[in-house]
Design a protein around this motif. Structure first.
Motif, PDB file in Angstrom:
ATOM      1  N   GLN A  45      92.364 -36.854 -18.560  1.00 35.98           N
ATOM      2  CA  GLN A  45      93.017 -35.943 -19.503  1.00 35.98           C
ATOM      3  C   GLN A  45      94.402 -35.566 -19.003  1.00 35.98           C
ATOM      4  O   GLN A  45      95.383 -35.632 -19.749  1.00 35.98           O
ATOM      5  N   LEU A  46      94.508 -35.131 -17.731  1.00 38.20           N
ATOM      6  CA  LEU A  46      95.795 -34.714 -17.195  1.00 38.20           C
ATOM      7  C   LEU A  46      96.766 -35.891 -17.126  1.00 38.20           C
ATOM      8  O   LEU A  46      97.939 -35.745 -17.467  1.00 38.20           O
ATOM      9  N   ALA A  47      96.272 -37.054 -16.735  1.00 36.40           N
ATOM     10  CA  ALA A  47      97.127 -38.240 -16.691  1.00 36.40           C
ATOM     11  C   ALA A  47      97.677 -38.543 -18.084  1.00 36.40           C
ATOM     12  O   ALA A  47      98.871 -38.805 -18.251  1.00 36.40           O
ATOM     13  N   GLY A  48      96.820 -38.481 -19.093  1.00 35.19           N
ATOM     14  CA  GLY A  48      97.262 -38.726 -20.463  1.00 35.19           C
ATOM     15  C   GLY A  48      98.252 -37.689 -20.946  1.00 35.19           C
ATOM     16  O   GLY A  48      99.262 -38.012 -21.571  1.00 35.19           O
ATOM     17  N   ASP A  49      97.979 -36.422 -20.636  1.00 33.13           N
ATOM     18  CA  ASP A  49      98.871 -35.335 -21.059  1.00 33.13           C
ATOM     19  C   ASP A  49     100.268 -35.481 -20.462  1.00 33.13           C
ATOM     20  O   ASP A  49     101.262 -35.146 -21.102  1.00 33.13           O
ATOM     21  N   LEU A  50     100.325 -35.950 -19.214  1.00 34.58           N
ATOM     22  CA  LEU A  50     101.606 -36.042 -18.511  1.00 34.58           C
ATOM     23  C   LEU A  50     102.228 -37.437 -18.557  1.00 34.58           C
ATOM     24  O   LEU A  50     103.325 -37.635 -18.042  1.00 34.58           O
ATOM     25  N   GLY A  51     101.510 -38.398 -19.144  1.00 32.70           N
ATOM     26  CA  GLY A  51     102.026 -39.766 -19.203  1.00 32.70           C
ATOM     27  C   GLY A  51     102.033 -40.438 -17.840  1.00 32.70           C
ATOM     28  O   GLY A  51     102.923 -41.237 -17.527  1.00 32.70           O
ATOM     29  N   LEU A  52     101.034 -40.114 -17.019  1.00 33.05           N
ATOM     30  CA  LEU A  52     100.933 -40.673 -15.675  1.00 33.05           C
ATOM     31  C   LEU A  52      99.729 -41.602 -15.567  1.00 33.05           C
ATOM     32  O   LEU A  52      98.813 -41.541 -16.380  1.00 33.05           O
ATOM     33  N   ALA A  53      99.737 -42.412 -14.538  1.00 28.75           N
ATOM     34  CA  ALA A  53      98.572 -43.240 -14.241  1.00 28.75           C
ATOM     35  C   ALA A  53      97.472 -42.343 -13.682  1.00 28.75           C
ATOM     36  O   ALA A  53      97.755 -41.356 -12.987  1.00 28.75           O
ATOM     37  N   VAL A  54      96.225 -42.682 -13.957  1.00 30.25           N
ATOM     38  CA  VAL A  54      95.094 -41.904 -13.449  1.00 30.25           C
ATOM     39  C   VAL A  54      95.143 -41.849 -11.923  1.00 30.25           C
ATOM     40  O   VAL A  54      94.861 -40.815 -11.321  1.00 30.25           O
ATOM     41  N   GLY A  55      95.548 -42.938 -11.285  1.00 31.86           N
ATOM     42  CA  GLY A  55      95.634 -42.979  -9.826  1.00 31.86           C
ATOM     43  C   GLY A  55      96.633 -41.976  -9.271  1.00 31.86           C
ATOM     44  O   GLY A  55      96.456 -41.457  -8.159  1.00 31.86           O
ATOM     45  N   THR A  56      97.674 -41.689 -10.022  1.00 33.00           N
ATOM     46  CA  THR A  56      98.672 -40.706  -9.585  1.00 33.00           C
ATOM     47  C   THR A  56      98.057 -39.316  -9.540  1.00 33.00           C
ATOM     48  O   THR A  56      98.224 -38.573  -8.566  1.00 33.00           O
ATOM     49  N   VAL A  57      97.324 -38.959 -10.572  1.00 32.29           N
ATOM     50  CA  VAL A  57      96.662 -37.647 -10.612  1.00 32.29           C
ATOM     51  C   VAL A  57      95.553 -37.609  -9.556  1.00 32.29           C
ATOM     52  O   VAL A  57      95.386 -36.591  -8.870  1.00 32.29           O
ATOM     53  N   ALA A  58      94.843 -38.705  -9.384  1.00 32.08           N
ATOM     54  CA  ALA A  58      93.787 -38.757  -8.372  1.00 32.08           C
ATOM     55  C   ALA A  58      94.369 -38.524  -6.982  1.00 32.08           C
ATOM     56  O   ALA A  58      93.785 -37.801  -6.166  1.00 32.08           O
ATOM     57  N   ARG A  59      95.527 -39.106  -6.707  1.00 32.21           N
ATOM     58  CA  ARG A  59      96.176 -38.898  -5.403  1.00 32.21           C
ATOM     59  C   ARG A  59      96.523 -37.421  -5.214  1.00 32.21           C
ATOM     60  O   ARG A  59      96.322 -36.853  -4.147  1.00 32.21           O
ATOM     61  N   THR A  60      97.042 -36.791  -6.257  1.00 32.05           N
ATOM     62  CA  THR A  60      97.373 -35.369  -6.195  1.00 32.05           C
ATOM     63  C   THR A  60      96.125 -34.553  -5.871  1.00 32.05           C
ATOM     64  O   THR A  60      96.136 -33.706  -4.970  1.00 32.05           O
ATOM     65  N   TYR A  61      95.047 -34.798  -6.588  1.00 31.32           N
ATOM     66  CA  TYR A  61      93.814 -34.052  -6.373  1.00 31.32           C
ATOM     67  C   TYR A  61      93.273 -34.296  -4.962  1.00 31.32           C
ATOM     68  O   TYR A  61      92.775 -33.365  -4.314  1.00 31.32           O
ATOM     69  N   ARG A  62      93.344 -35.544  -4.467  1.00 38.75           N
ATOM     70  CA  ARG A  62      92.881 -35.843  -3.108  1.00 38.75           C
ATOM     71  C   ARG A  62      93.665 -35.038  -2.076  1.00 38.75           C
ATOM     72  O   ARG A  62      93.102 -34.481  -1.136  1.00 38.75           O
ATOM     73  N   GLU A  63      94.977 -34.996  -2.248  1.00 43.41           N
ATOM     74  CA  GLU A  63      95.811 -34.259  -1.297  1.00 43.41           C
ATOM     75  C   GLU A  63      95.510 -32.762  -1.347  1.00 43.41           C
ATOM     76  O   GLU A  63      95.510 -32.095  -0.312  1.00 43.41           O
ATOM     77  N   LEU A  64      95.251 -32.231  -2.525  1.00 43.23           N
ATOM     78  CA  LEU A  64      94.874 -30.824  -2.640  1.00 43.23           C
ATOM     79  C   LEU A  64      93.521 -30.565  -1.976  1.00 43.23           C
ATOM     80  O   LEU A  64      93.313 -29.521  -1.357  1.00 43.23           O
ATOM     81  N   GLY A  76      80.988 -32.822 -11.518  1.00 42.05           N
ATOM     82  CA  GLY A  76      81.312 -31.403 -11.613  1.00 42.05           C
ATOM     83  C   GLY A  76      82.797 -31.145 -11.697  1.00 42.05           C
ATOM     84  O   GLY A  76      83.234 -30.007 -11.812  1.00 42.05           O
ATOM     85  N   GLY A  77      83.568 -32.208 -11.631  1.00 40.36           N
ATOM     86  CA  GLY A  77      85.010 -32.062 -11.741  1.00 40.36           C
ATOM     87  C   GLY A  77      85.649 -31.534 -10.470  1.00 40.36           C
ATOM     88  O   GLY A  77      85.036 -31.476  -9.413  1.00 40.36           O
ATOM     89  N   THR A  78      86.886 -31.139 -10.606  1.00 38.09           N
ATOM     90  CA  THR A  78      87.660 -30.604  -9.495  1.00 38.09           C
ATOM     91  C   THR A  78      87.934 -29.143  -9.777  1.00 38.09           C
ATOM     92  O   THR A  78      88.426 -28.794 -10.850  1.00 38.09           O
ATOM     93  N   ARG A  79      87.592 -28.306  -8.816  1.00 34.97           N
ATOM     94  CA  ARG A  79      87.738 -26.860  -8.981  1.00 34.97           C
ATOM     95  C   ARG A  79      88.544 -26.271  -7.834  1.00 34.97           C
ATOM     96  O   ARG A  79      88.539 -26.793  -6.727  1.00 34.97           O
ATOM     97  N   VAL A  80      89.210 -25.152  -8.130  1.00 35.72           N
ATOM     98  CA  VAL A  80      89.942 -24.431  -7.095  1.00 35.72           C
ATOM     99  C   VAL A  80      88.915 -23.949  -6.068  1.00 35.72           C
ATOM    100  O   VAL A  80      87.850 -23.451  -6.423  1.00 35.72           O
ATOM    101  N   ALA A  81      89.247 -24.124  -4.790  1.00 32.59           N
ATOM    102  CA  ALA A  81      88.333 -23.730  -3.711  1.00 32.59           C
ATOM    103  C   ALA A  81      88.061 -22.232  -3.770  1.00 32.59           C
ATOM    104  O   ALA A  81      88.908 -21.447  -4.202  1.00 32.59           O
ATOM    105  N   ASP A  82      86.869 -21.858  -3.328  1.00 36.94           N
ATOM    106  CA  ASP A  82      86.483 -20.449  -3.339  1.00 36.94           C
ATOM    107  C   ASP A  82      87.340 -19.611  -2.407  1.00 36.94           C
ATOM    108  O   ASP A  82      87.644 -18.466  -2.695  1.00 36.94           O
ATOM    109  N   ARG A  83      87.702 -20.187  -1.278  1.00 44.34           N
ATOM    110  CA  ARG A  83      88.545 -19.474  -0.315  1.00 44.34           C
ATOM    111  C   ARG A  83      89.771 -20.326  -0.030  1.00 44.34           C
ATOM    112  O   ARG A  83      89.668 -21.388   0.568  1.00 44.34           O
ATOM    113  N   VAL A  84      90.887 -19.839  -0.484  1.00 45.50           N
ATOM    114  CA  VAL A  84      92.153 -20.544  -0.290  1.00 45.50           C
ATOM    115  C   VAL A  84      92.931 -19.803   0.783  1.00 45.50           C
ATOM    116  O   VAL A  84      93.196 -18.604   0.649  1.00 45.50           O
TER     117      VAL A  84
END
Length: 129
Positions: A45-64, A76-84
């Motif tokens: 969804q985010l890749a489509g919304d931003l016109g990016l490749a899915v791998g680009t968004v996946a890399r962002t999420y991995r780094e986060l 379960g998707g990707t969620r903000v960590a309970d303790r940041v």
């Protein structure tokens, strides 16, 4: 996300798209706009919304996730960590500098001089308490 913040990628920016996206999400998490446990948009969804490749968004999420800001779970998707953790002082300073630079660019586009830009900051600061 209930009311998703606007994320943008500037194709003219020399910064890689995954880094632009990563920085925006880090800022949203550290500022509390994205709350602990809040779900980030699905990769496709985010890749489509931003016109990016899915791998680009996946890399962002991995780094986060490596930074401990989000957690991912299959199905379960990707969620903000309970303790940041609070970002280190040098990272906070760099983020503040980025935001200040963007603010000054906008102020100049509006024709504001230094004092008008500083006055606006003071008014907003006072109003925020």
């Amino acid at each position: 996300m209930s009311a998703p913040p606007t994320l943008r990628v500037d194709t003219d920016d020399p910064m890689p798209p995954y880094e632009q996206l990563r920085r925006q999400l880090v800022d949203l998490i550290h500022s509390g706009v994205l709350h602990p446990g809040e779900r980030l948009p699905p990769l496709r969804q985010l890749a489509g919304d931003l016109g990016l490749a899915v791998g680009t968004v996946a890399r962002t999420y991995r780094e986060l996730e490596i930074a401990g800001l989000v957690r991912s779970r299959r199905g379960g998707g990707t969620r903000v960590a309970d303790r940041v953790a609070t970002p280190p002082a040098d990272e906070r300073r760099r983020a503040l500098d980025r935001h200040a630079t963007a603010y000054l660019r906008q102020a100049r586009l509006l024709g504001a001089d230094r004092e008008a830009a500083l006055d606006a900051l003071r008014r907003v600061w006072a109003a925020e308490g």
